[in-house]
Structures are given as structure tokens and as C-alpha cells.
Enzyme design. Structure first.
Site, PDB file in Angstrom:
ATOM      1  N   ASP A  45       0.953  -0.425   0.659  1.00  0.00           N
ATOM      2  CA  ASP A  45      -0.473  -0.607   0.372  1.00  0.00           C
ATOM      3  C   ASP A  45      -0.739  -0.433  -1.132  1.00  0.00           C
ATOM      4  O   ASP A  45      -1.880  -0.576  -1.585  1.00  0.00           O
ATOM      5  CB  ASP A  45      -1.356   0.312   1.229  1.00  0.00           C
ATOM      6  CG  ASP A  45      -1.028   1.784   1.064  1.00  0.00           C
ATOM      7  OD1 ASP A  45      -0.148   2.129   0.269  1.00  0.00           O
ATOM      8  OD2 ASP A  45      -1.682   2.603   1.755  1.00  0.00           O
ATOM      9  N   ASP A  84       3.200  -0.764   5.433  1.00  0.00           N
ATOM     10  CA  ASP A  84       2.247   0.351   5.544  1.00  0.00           C
ATOM     11  C   ASP A  84       1.145   0.048   6.541  1.00  0.00           C
ATOM     12  O   ASP A  84       0.637  -1.083   6.589  1.00  0.00           O
ATOM     13  CB  ASP A  84       1.574   0.590   4.181  1.00  0.00           C
ATOM     14  CG  ASP A  84       2.345   1.556   3.316  1.00  0.00           C
ATOM     15  OD1 ASP A  84       3.034   2.437   3.865  1.00  0.00           O
ATOM     16  OD2 ASP A  84       2.252   1.431   2.074  1.00  0.00           O
ATOM     17  N   GLU A 114       0.932   7.775   6.308  1.00  0.00           N
ATOM     18  CA  GLU A 114       0.884   8.908   5.383  1.00  0.00           C
ATOM     19  C   GLU A 114       0.242  10.124   6.034  1.00  0.00           C
ATOM     20  O   GLU A 114      -0.823  10.013   6.648  1.00  0.00           O
ATOM     21  CB  GLU A 114       0.052   8.528   4.138  1.00  0.00           C
ATOM     22  CG  GLU A 114       0.687   7.448   3.295  1.00  0.00           C
ATOM     23  CD  GLU A 114      -0.144   7.106   2.061  1.00  0.00           C
ATOM     24  OE1 GLU A 114      -1.096   7.843   1.723  1.00  0.00           O
ATOM     25  OE2 GLU A 114       0.171   6.082   1.428  1.00  0.00           O
ATOM     26  N   GLU A 181       7.130  11.471  -1.796  1.00  0.00           N
ATOM     27  CA  GLU A 181       6.602  10.958  -3.073  1.00  0.00           C
ATOM     28  C   GLU A 181       6.185  12.111  -3.994  1.00  0.00           C
ATOM     29  O   GLU A 181       5.425  13.004  -3.581  1.00  0.00           O
ATOM     30  CB  GLU A 181       5.410  10.020  -2.809  1.00  0.00           C
ATOM     31  CG  GLU A 181       4.812   9.467  -4.104  1.00  0.00           C
ATOM     32  CD  GLU A 181       3.876   8.278  -3.906  1.00  0.00           C
ATOM     33  OE1 GLU A 181       3.768   7.760  -2.773  1.00  0.00           O
ATOM     34  OE2 GLU A 181       3.256   7.891  -4.908  1.00  0.00           O
TER      35      GLU A 181
HETATM   36  O1  KIV Z   1       2.540   1.646  -1.080  1.00  0.00           O
HETATM   37  C1  KIV Z   1       3.621   1.877  -1.640  1.00  0.00           C
HETATM   38  O2  KIV Z   1       4.105   1.130  -2.480  1.00  0.00           O
HETATM   39  C2  KIV Z   1       4.321   3.087  -1.263  1.00  0.00           C
HETATM   40  C3  KIV Z   1       5.486   3.498  -2.110  1.00  0.00           C
HETATM   41  C4  KIV Z   1       4.968   4.159  -3.319  1.00  0.00           C
HETATM   42  C5  KIV Z   1       6.449   4.356  -1.376  1.00  0.00           C
HETATM   43  O3  KIV Z   1       3.970   3.735  -0.322  1.00  0.00           O
END
Ligand code: KIV
Length: 263
Positions: A45, A84, A114, A181
Site C-alpha cells: 500500500d 497488502d 498490519e 519494519e
Molecule cells: O507497503 C509497503 O511497501 C510495505 C513495505 C514497506 C514492507 O508494506
């Protein structure tokens, strides 16, 4: 490239073979990345920033992720593709199931969500239906307002303990992969050793099983303040193909990320 499965990544963890992952959002780049041998692509995302020009991931919709997942899958039919679930698209079990179906039907092998403890029920429901789920803890950009900005997480003993506890709870609930992260390397090392599933880091130091970076960061085209964990692989490589090859090689050999790129 032969198709990469979750078992492939699990074997790499067992054998301590480090692997590189990258974000991609379209056909052309995913094809190029796959041709260079990237085994794992994330339709992140982060596209809210890199593609849409917002200043966070919050505005990204499930339709956006579907659209980009389809394009990326066309370019990279054999990579292990994670997408995501965007902001607030998984706050209830039914909604998470419905949105996951859309993303898997668009071509993803796994969805990423997340957060910690509060996701346990959702992870269990998805896992019970044989959906592969990737957790994401540490700095979680979907919670950016609560976190008061993009900052390294887990610096105090209390917050580090909480991140370890969340990692264990998520694994117990059924996640098959974890993204860490922006946390100190030592903390990422503890988590990577405690978990039996593959752990991928971004700004989490050298000890994780895999590394992931946002493609625009690798290519040095992200504007604004340079983040400590970001390395521009294009500047000394001469071509995008060589830059990706160097990134893959440096991750495999444990050269990237060194201390300079870690917390
Ligand atoms: O959205 C994204 O690019 C991510 C990475 C930073 C792991 O979640």
C-alpha cells in the site's frame, strides 16, 4: 524461474539462505524484477505514496490493490506475490474474508496485514480457510497518526517486549511470514530466531531471513529526506537490471544491510 511457493521460502529460512524481496506495482517492472531473479514481490500500500502521490498509505483502497495485483501478476507469473490489505479493509472478520478473496482472485499468493494482538481472530479465520497471511509489525504505516509519524519502533525495553510478544502471538494464530519494519537490528535478530516462519525486514538490520525495499528507494527516485535504511542501488550499477542484481546478491551474501543502513 520455477514458481516460488511458501514452502520454498520456509526451506530457505531453515537452510539460512537469505532472500531479497521488492515492491512492484505494474507489469513492466514486475517482469524486469522477475527476470533478474527476484523471488518475492509485494504489492504494497506504499503505492499510496509511490504511485498516487499521497503522503501516507491511508487513502489506498481495496480496488487499488486489486488493480495493481493483477498487473504485477501478469508481469511475474512465477514469483511469490504478496499484496497488502489496505487501511481499514480488515477491521471485521467478514470484511477481511471478503477483501482477501478479491486480492487472492487478483493473483496474490498471500495477503499482508498490519498490527499485533488485535488481529488474532482475523488471522485464525483466514488461516482456517487456508489463506496465507503475512503479519507486519514494528513501524506500521497504516497507524501513522497514532504513532506520531514515521519513527523507529521498539527502542525501549517495554516496546521491544511488546513487539516480541506480538510476533509470537501472530505466529501462533497462523501467519506464515512476518515483516518487521524499522526496529533495532538486535530486536529483529531475537524475533527471527524465535520464529519458525520466514521473517523479512525493512529497516530491521541484517539478521532477518529476507529483506524488502520499496522499488523507488532502490532506484533512488524517492524525493525528500533519505531514510537511513534505504540504499540507492542504481547510482553505481548503470542499469536498472544491474541495480536489482546487485540488490539480490548483496542480500544473499549478507552485505546489505550493513551497520550504515541499520538501527
Ligand atoms: O507497503 C509497503 O511497501 C510495505 C513495505 C514497506 C514492507 O508494506
Amino acid at each position: 524461474m520455477t514458481a516460488i511457493h511458501i514452502d520454498t521460502l520456509q526451506n530457505w529460512k531453515t537452510k539460512k539462505n537469505k532472500f531479497a524481496a521488492i515492491t512492484a506495482y505494474d507489469f513492466s517492472f514486475s517482469k524486469l524484477f522477475a527476470n533478474q531473479g527476484i523471488p518475492v514481490i509485494l504489492v504494497g500500500d506504499s503505492l499510496g505514496m509511490t504511485i498516487q502521490g499521497h503522503n501516507s498509505t491511508i487513502p489506498v483502497t481495496i480496488q487499488n490493490i486489486e488493480y495493481h495485483t493483477k498487473a504485477v501478476r501478469k508481469g511475474a507469473p512465477n514469483v511469490f506475490l504478496i499484496s497488502d490489505l489496505p487501511f481499514m479493509s480488515y477491521y471485521q472478520v467478514n470484511q477481511a474474508l471478503k477483501n482477501t478473496a478479491k486480492i487472492i482472485q487478483s493473483g496474490a499468493n498471500m495477503i499482508k496485514i498490519e498490527g499485533g494482538k488485535h488481529l488474532i481472530n482475523i488471522i485464525k479465520e483466514l488461516s482456517n480457510r487456508s489463506i496465507l497471511v503475512c503479519g507486519h509489525i514494528g513501524l506500521t504505516p497504516q497507524y501513522i497518526n497514532y504513532l506520531n509519524g514515521y519513527k523507529v519502533q521498539g527502542k525501549t525495553e517495554k516496546s521491544a517486549k511488546k513487539i516480541i510478544e506480538d510476533a509470537l502471538l501472530l505466529e501462533d494464530a497462523g501467519i506464515k511470514m512476518l515483516v518487521l519494519e524499522c526496529i533495532p537490528s538486535v530486536l529483529a535478530k531475537i524475533i527471527t530466531e524465535k520464529l519458525s516462519i520466514p521473517v523479512i525486514g525493512i529497516g530491521a538490520g541484517r539478521y532477518t531471513d529476507g529483506q524488502i525495499l520499496v522499488m523507488q528507494d532502490i532506484l533512488g527516485i524517492t524525493e525528500g529526506k533519505k531514510l537511513k535504511f534505504v540504499k540507492n542501488f542504481l547510482s553505481q550499477s548503470g542499469s536498472i537490471q544491474n541495480a536489482i542484481q546487485t540488490y539480490i546478491d548483496e542480500v544473499k551474501k549478507g552485505i546489505f544491510p550493513n551497520q550504515k543502513y541499520s538501527f
